[in-house]
Design a protein around this motif. Sequence first.
Motif, PDB file in Angstrom:
ATOM      1  N   SER A 252       0.848  -1.190   0.000  1.00  0.00           N
ATOM      2  CA  SER A 252       0.000   0.000   0.000  1.00  0.00           C
ATOM      3  C   SER A 252       0.883   1.238   0.000  1.00  0.00           C
ATOM      4  CB  SER A 252      -0.910   0.000   1.224  1.00  0.00           C
ATOM      5  OG  SER A 252      -1.630   1.215   1.308  1.00  0.00           O
ATOM      6  N   LEU A 253       0.664   2.122  -0.963  1.00  0.00           N
ATOM      7  CA  LEU A 253       1.445   3.348  -1.114  1.00  0.00           C
ATOM      8  C   LEU A 253       0.539   4.543  -0.843  1.00  0.00           C
ATOM      9  CD1 LEU A 253       3.271   2.426  -4.442  1.00  0.00           C
ATOM     10  CD2 LEU A 253       4.025   1.964  -2.095  1.00  0.00           C
ATOM     11  N   THR A 254       1.103   5.588  -0.238  1.00  0.00           N
ATOM     12  CA  THR A 254       0.311   6.778   0.062  1.00  0.00           C
ATOM     13  C   THR A 254       1.029   8.042  -0.376  1.00  0.00           C
ATOM     14  OG1 THR A 254       1.255   7.124   2.284  1.00  0.00           O
ATOM     15  CG2 THR A 254      -0.664   5.676   2.122  1.00  0.00           C
ATOM     16  N   ILE A 255       0.211   9.075  -0.645  1.00  0.00           N
ATOM     17  CA  ILE A 255       0.738  10.423  -0.839  1.00  0.00           C
ATOM     18  C   ILE A 255       0.029  11.336   0.156  1.00  0.00           C
ATOM     19  CG2 ILE A 255       1.382  10.062  -3.246  1.00  0.00           C
ATOM     20  CD1 ILE A 255      -1.180  11.559  -4.063  1.00  0.00           C
ATOM     21  N   GLU A 256       0.737  12.365   0.635  1.00  0.00           N
ATOM     22  CA  GLU A 256       0.218  13.206   1.714  1.00  0.00           C
ATOM     23  C   GLU A 256       0.381  14.687   1.397  1.00  0.00           C
ATOM     24  OE1 GLU A 256       1.115  14.164   6.453  1.00  0.00           O
ATOM     25  OE2 GLU A 256       2.601  13.136   5.207  1.00  0.00           O
ATOM     26  N   PRO A 257      -0.697  15.433   1.318  1.00  0.00           N
ATOM     27  CA  PRO A 257      -0.571  16.890   1.221  1.00  0.00           C
ATOM     28  C   PRO A 257       0.037  17.463   2.498  1.00  0.00           C
ATOM     29  CG  PRO A 257      -2.759  16.149   0.542  1.00  0.00           C
ATOM     30  CD  PRO A 257      -2.098  14.984   1.219  1.00  0.00           C
TER      31      PRO A 257
ATOM     32  N   PRO B 252       7.861  24.768   3.005  1.00  0.00           N
ATOM     33  CA  PRO B 252       7.762  25.653   1.841  1.00  0.00           C
ATOM     34  C   PRO B 252       8.310  24.993   0.571  1.00  0.00           C
ATOM     35  CG  PRO B 252       8.670  26.823   3.739  1.00  0.00           C
ATOM     36  CD  PRO B 252       8.649  25.375   4.103  1.00  0.00           C
ATOM     37  N   GLY B 253       7.589  25.160  -0.513  1.00  0.00           N
ATOM     38  CA  GLY B 253       8.044  24.636  -1.789  1.00  0.00           C
ATOM     39  C   GLY B 253       7.704  23.195  -2.058  1.00  0.00           C
ATOM     40  N   TYR B 254       7.114  22.503  -1.074  1.00  0.00           N
ATOM     41  CA  TYR B 254       6.770  21.100  -1.279  1.00  0.00           C
ATOM     42  C   TYR B 254       5.703  20.996  -2.357  1.00  0.00           C
ATOM     43  CZ  TYR B 254       5.901  16.211  -0.002  1.00  0.00           C
ATOM     44  OH  TYR B 254       5.781  14.842  -0.012  1.00  0.00           O
ATOM     45  N   PHE B 255       5.880  20.052  -3.271  1.00  0.00           N
ATOM     46  CA  PHE B 255       4.993  19.993  -4.432  1.00  0.00           C
ATOM     47  C   PHE B 255       3.542  19.712  -4.040  1.00  0.00           C
ATOM     48  CE2 PHE B 255       2.795  17.621  -7.766  1.00  0.00           C
ATOM     49  CZ  PHE B 255       2.853  18.549  -8.793  1.00  0.00           C
ATOM     50  N   LEU B 256       3.328  18.694  -3.224  1.00  0.00           N
ATOM     51  CA  LEU B 256       1.956  18.292  -2.904  1.00  0.00           C
ATOM     52  C   LEU B 256       1.478  19.061  -1.676  1.00  0.00           C
ATOM     53  CD1 LEU B 256      -0.311  16.466  -3.868  1.00  0.00           C
ATOM     54  CD2 LEU B 256       0.465  14.746  -2.225  1.00  0.00           C
ATOM     55  N   ASP B 257       0.934  20.252  -1.906  1.00  0.00           N
ATOM     56  CA  ASP B 257       0.512  21.126  -0.815  1.00  0.00           C
ATOM     57  C   ASP B 257      -0.986  21.404  -0.837  1.00  0.00           C
ATOM     58  OD1 ASP B 257       0.323  22.724  -3.038  1.00  0.00           O
ATOM     59  OD2 ASP B 257       1.693  24.280  -2.323  1.00  0.00           O
ATOM     60  N   ASP B 258      -1.751  20.539  -1.528  1.00  0.00           N
ATOM     61  CA  ASP B 258      -3.175  20.795  -1.699  1.00  0.00           C
ATOM     62  C   ASP B 258      -3.912  19.460  -1.851  1.00  0.00           C
ATOM     63  OD1 ASP B 258      -5.366  22.894  -2.552  1.00  0.00           O
ATOM     64  OD2 ASP B 258      -5.451  21.284  -4.037  1.00  0.00           O
ATOM     65  N   PHE B 259      -5.054  19.327  -1.193  1.00  0.00           N
ATOM     66  CA  PHE B 259      -5.804  18.073  -1.241  1.00  0.00           C
ATOM     67  C   PHE B 259      -6.437  17.839  -2.611  1.00  0.00           C
ATOM     68  CE2 PHE B 259      -5.185  18.118   3.244  1.00  0.00           C
ATOM     69  CZ  PHE B 259      -5.260  16.785   3.632  1.00  0.00           C
ATOM     70  N   ASP B 260      -6.944  18.883  -3.241  1.00  0.00           N
ATOM     71  CA  ASP B 260      -7.528  18.698  -4.559  1.00  0.00           C
ATOM     72  C   ASP B 260      -6.483  18.230  -5.568  1.00  0.00           C
ATOM     73  OD1 ASP B 260     -10.105  19.335  -3.765  1.00  0.00           O
ATOM     74  OD2 ASP B 260      -9.885  21.461  -4.254  1.00  0.00           O
ATOM     75  N   LEU B 261      -5.264  18.730  -5.433  1.00  0.00           N
ATOM     76  CA  LEU B 261      -4.184  18.268  -6.295  1.00  0.00           C
ATOM     77  C   LEU B 261      -3.904  16.793  -6.045  1.00  0.00           C
ATOM     78  CD1 LEU B 261      -1.889  18.720  -8.310  1.00  0.00           C
ATOM     79  CD2 LEU B 261      -0.484  19.567  -6.408  1.00  0.00           C
TER      80      LEU B 261
ATOM     81  N   ALA C 280      -4.423  19.041   7.106  1.00  0.00           N
ATOM     82  CA  ALA C 280      -5.726  19.355   6.516  1.00  0.00           C
ATOM     83  C   ALA C 280      -6.301  20.639   7.105  1.00  0.00           C
ATOM     84  CB  ALA C 280      -6.687  18.193   6.746  1.00  0.00           C
ATOM     85  N   GLN C 281      -6.130  20.820   8.413  1.00  0.00           N
ATOM     86  CA  GLN C 281      -6.639  22.035   9.058  1.00  0.00           C
ATOM     87  C   GLN C 281      -5.902  23.275   8.553  1.00  0.00           C
ATOM     88  OE1 GLN C 281      -9.235  22.344  11.240  1.00  0.00           O
ATOM     89  NE2 GLN C 281      -8.944  24.554  11.166  1.00  0.00           N
ATOM     90  N   ILE C 282      -4.594  23.187   8.450  1.00  0.00           N
ATOM     91  CA  ILE C 282      -3.800  24.335   8.006  1.00  0.00           C
ATOM     92  C   ILE C 282      -4.079  24.647   6.529  1.00  0.00           C
ATOM     93  CG2 ILE C 282      -1.483  25.291   7.766  1.00  0.00           C
ATOM     94  CD1 ILE C 282      -2.414  24.858  10.675  1.00  0.00           C
TER      95      ILE C 282
END
Length: 254
Positions: free
Chosen positions: A133-138, A145-154, A176-178
């Motif tokens: 099982s692989l995951t990605i995390e906003p 700063p500058g991290y690519f995955l910074d948005d849930f819709d993305l 998610a809150q931030i």
Amino acid sequence: MPKFAANLSFLFKEYPFLERFAEAKAAGFKAVEVLFPYDEPASEIAWRMQDLDLEMALINVPPPNYTGGERGFAAVPGLEERFRRDFKRALRYAEFLKAGHMHIMAGKAKGVVALETYKRNLAWAAQEAPNMSLTIEPINPHDMPGYFLDDFDLAIEVLDAVAELNLGLQFDAYHAQIITGDAMAAWERYAPYVRHIQIAGAPERHEPVKGLIDYPALFRAVDDSGYSGWISAEYMPKTRTEDGLEWFRQAQSA
């Protein structure tokens, strides 16, 4: 009732790393996660977990730790070869530890080329490790700063585009809150994609109490959703870890 894991990269840091497993068990946790366990022999970690009857919920990819290292390469154009090499090494480690999930870190990048690189690398990883099982995390841009995955819709755009059954969302309620301003609403929207959950108080990332997130309500929502995975405590204790575990005891007895 939710199942809680202890993130040993954040909790029980009063103790040397290899002693934290026993401390987590003594506190009542049945699983742990370690962001970057690669400085220790996998056999040593596996022996301690087996002896204590603990599960490894998750580890991060790539192997290097945060001390002077990059926060991943999956979305960084030109580093595809390094990503694949590091992923294979991390996969061997995860399989030896019987980790439930591998979190693939995107790294610092922006733009269309980075997005396409990210999708290709994730598709390759999912096919390289079909039984993992692989995951990605906003991750919020204030903390990283500058991290690519910074948005849930993305994140959802990427998951839908890659469309691999063993790739899902890692939902960190603090991030998610931030990012969204409402962790509960984010959970309700993105829950169908979630493979793994992490928690911390907001906005200061301490114990999950008395902040912007109503954790008792979130735990009930998670239960009602049918989620059966681990909820990992990934926060910075205000003092000693043991002194701030009342939230854990209350959640277990709820």
